[in-house]
Design a protein around this motif. Structure first.
Motif, short mmCIF file in Angstrom:
data_model
loop_
_atom_site.label_atom_id
_atom_site.label_comp_id
_atom_site.label_asym_id
_atom_site.label_seq_id
_atom_site.Cartn_x
_atom_site.Cartn_y
_atom_site.Cartn_z
N LEU A 44 0.81 -1.21 0.00
CA LEU A 44 0.00 0.00 0.00
C LEU A 44 0.85 1.26 0.00
O LEU A 44 1.93 1.29 0.59
CB LEU A 44 -0.93 0.03 1.21
CG LEU A 44 -2.26 -0.70 1.06
CD1 LEU A 44 -2.07 -2.18 0.84
CD2 LEU A 44 -3.13 -0.44 2.24
N ASP A 73 -3.12 5.15 0.11
CA ASP A 73 -4.00 4.00 0.32
C ASP A 73 -4.32 3.83 1.81
O ASP A 73 -5.48 3.65 2.19
CB ASP A 73 -3.36 2.70 -0.18
CG ASP A 73 -3.25 2.60 -1.69
OD1 ASP A 73 -4.02 3.26 -2.41
OD2 ASP A 73 -2.37 1.82 -2.15
N VAL A 86 -7.98 4.08 3.91
CA VAL A 86 -8.53 3.03 4.77
C VAL A 86 -8.84 3.59 6.15
O VAL A 86 -9.92 3.37 6.70
CB VAL A 86 -7.56 1.83 4.87
CG1 VAL A 86 -8.04 0.82 5.90
CG2 VAL A 86 -7.39 1.16 3.53
N ARG A 132 -9.42 -7.55 4.96
CA ARG A 132 -9.65 -7.60 3.50
C ARG A 132 -10.87 -6.77 3.12
O ARG A 132 -10.84 -6.01 2.15
CB ARG A 132 -9.83 -9.04 3.04
CG ARG A 132 -9.97 -9.17 1.52
CD ARG A 132 -10.12 -10.62 1.05
NE ARG A 132 -10.91 -11.47 1.91
CZ ARG A 132 -12.25 -11.53 1.91
NH1 ARG A 132 -12.93 -10.78 1.09
NH2 ARG A 132 -12.89 -12.36 2.71
N TYR A 156 -10.15 -2.99 3.12
CA TYR A 156 -9.43 -2.60 1.91
C TYR A 156 -10.38 -2.56 0.70
O TYR A 156 -10.34 -1.63 -0.10
CB TYR A 156 -8.27 -3.54 1.61
CG TYR A 156 -7.11 -3.47 2.60
CD1 TYR A 156 -6.68 -2.25 3.12
CD2 TYR A 156 -6.43 -4.62 2.98
CE1 TYR A 156 -5.61 -2.19 4.00
CE2 TYR A 156 -5.36 -4.57 3.87
CZ TYR A 156 -4.96 -3.35 4.37
OH TYR A 156 -3.91 -3.29 5.24
N ILE A 171 -9.31 -0.71 -2.83
CA ILE A 171 -7.92 -1.13 -3.01
C ILE A 171 -7.91 -2.59 -3.45
O ILE A 171 -8.20 -3.49 -2.68
CB ILE A 171 -7.09 -0.93 -1.72
CG1 ILE A 171 -7.12 0.54 -1.29
CG2 ILE A 171 -5.66 -1.40 -1.94
CD1 ILE A 171 -6.49 0.81 0.05
N ALA A 214 -5.28 -6.03 -2.08
CA ALA A 214 -4.81 -5.91 -0.70
C ALA A 214 -5.42 -7.03 0.14
O ALA A 214 -6.58 -7.38 -0.02
CB ALA A 214 -5.17 -4.55 -0.12
N SER A 264 -0.95 -7.35 3.49
CA SER A 264 -0.47 -6.12 2.85
C SER A 264 0.28 -5.22 3.83
O SER A 264 1.28 -4.60 3.46
CB SER A 264 -1.63 -5.37 2.21
OG SER A 264 -2.10 -6.06 1.09
#
Length: 189
Positions: free
Chosen positions: A7, A11, A15, A125, A128, A133, A136, A140
């Motif tokens: 990331l 990014d 998040v 997950r 992300y 994203i 990811a 990540s």
């Protein structure tokens, strides 16, 4: 097997902003994600953290987390150095839920047991995915941590020790060779 996406800072900010805006467990979930990014912890290690691993007798966040052999992937105890950014995330989490200090596990489920590694993997997950994203995973953060250290010029041997790898060959597989890494290498001449 395809590796987890590394990331960018942008990014990670997306998040965190999403979690802050839409998550009812914002401080907990930020702490979970940021421990993977700022300490290089595996999601299984995050799930196994005890309150006593993180907080000392004075109630302060430890500078170093000592993981026992049953908390690590390789069944080998290791030290995890806690960055200033990780300490901030942990302090915010602890302040958001004062009952955490009286628990056994740092991140407990609603049933009072430790969070299952698979549940945390899915949680990360989904966070992300919700911000768009692609690629990811729960790994990540660890890959990003390792790549950032390499980009900053930290020796692969030091990185391997920091993340608990027994060989630098394993660590090298985690490093995402990018333009910054190549540029920094060229500039050393």
């Amino acid at each position: 097997m395809k590796q987890a996406k590394v990331l960018t800072d942008t990014d990670l900010k997306k998040v965190v902003a999403y979690i802050e805006a839409f998550d009812r467990h914002a401080e907990r979930n930020k702490a979970i994600i940021l421990l993977t990014h700022y300490c290089g912890l595996r999601v299984s290690e995050v799930a196994s953290l005890l309150v006593s691993d993180v907080i000392n007798d004075k109630g302060d966040i430890n500078d170093v987390i000592l993981l026992s052999s049953n908390q690590t992937k390789g069944n080998k105890s290791r030290r995890v150095f806690v960055s200033k950014k990780a300490k901030i995330a942990l302090k915010r989490y602890l302040q958001s839920d004062l009952s955490v200090i009286q628990r056994h596990y740092l991140f407990q489920s609603q049933k009072g047991t430790r969070h299952n590694t698979n549940a945390l993997t899915t949680l990360i997950r989904r966070m992300y995915e919700r911000v768009g994203i692609v690629g990811a995973t729960s790994h990540s953060g660890r890959r990003t941590f390792i790549t950032k250290l390499a980009t900053s010029g930290v020796s692969v041997r030091v990185i391997a020790e920091a993340v608990g790898h027994s060989t630098i060959a394993t660590t090298q597989r985690y490093i995402d060779v990018n333009d910054d890494l190549i540029s920094n290498a060229v500039e050393t001449l």
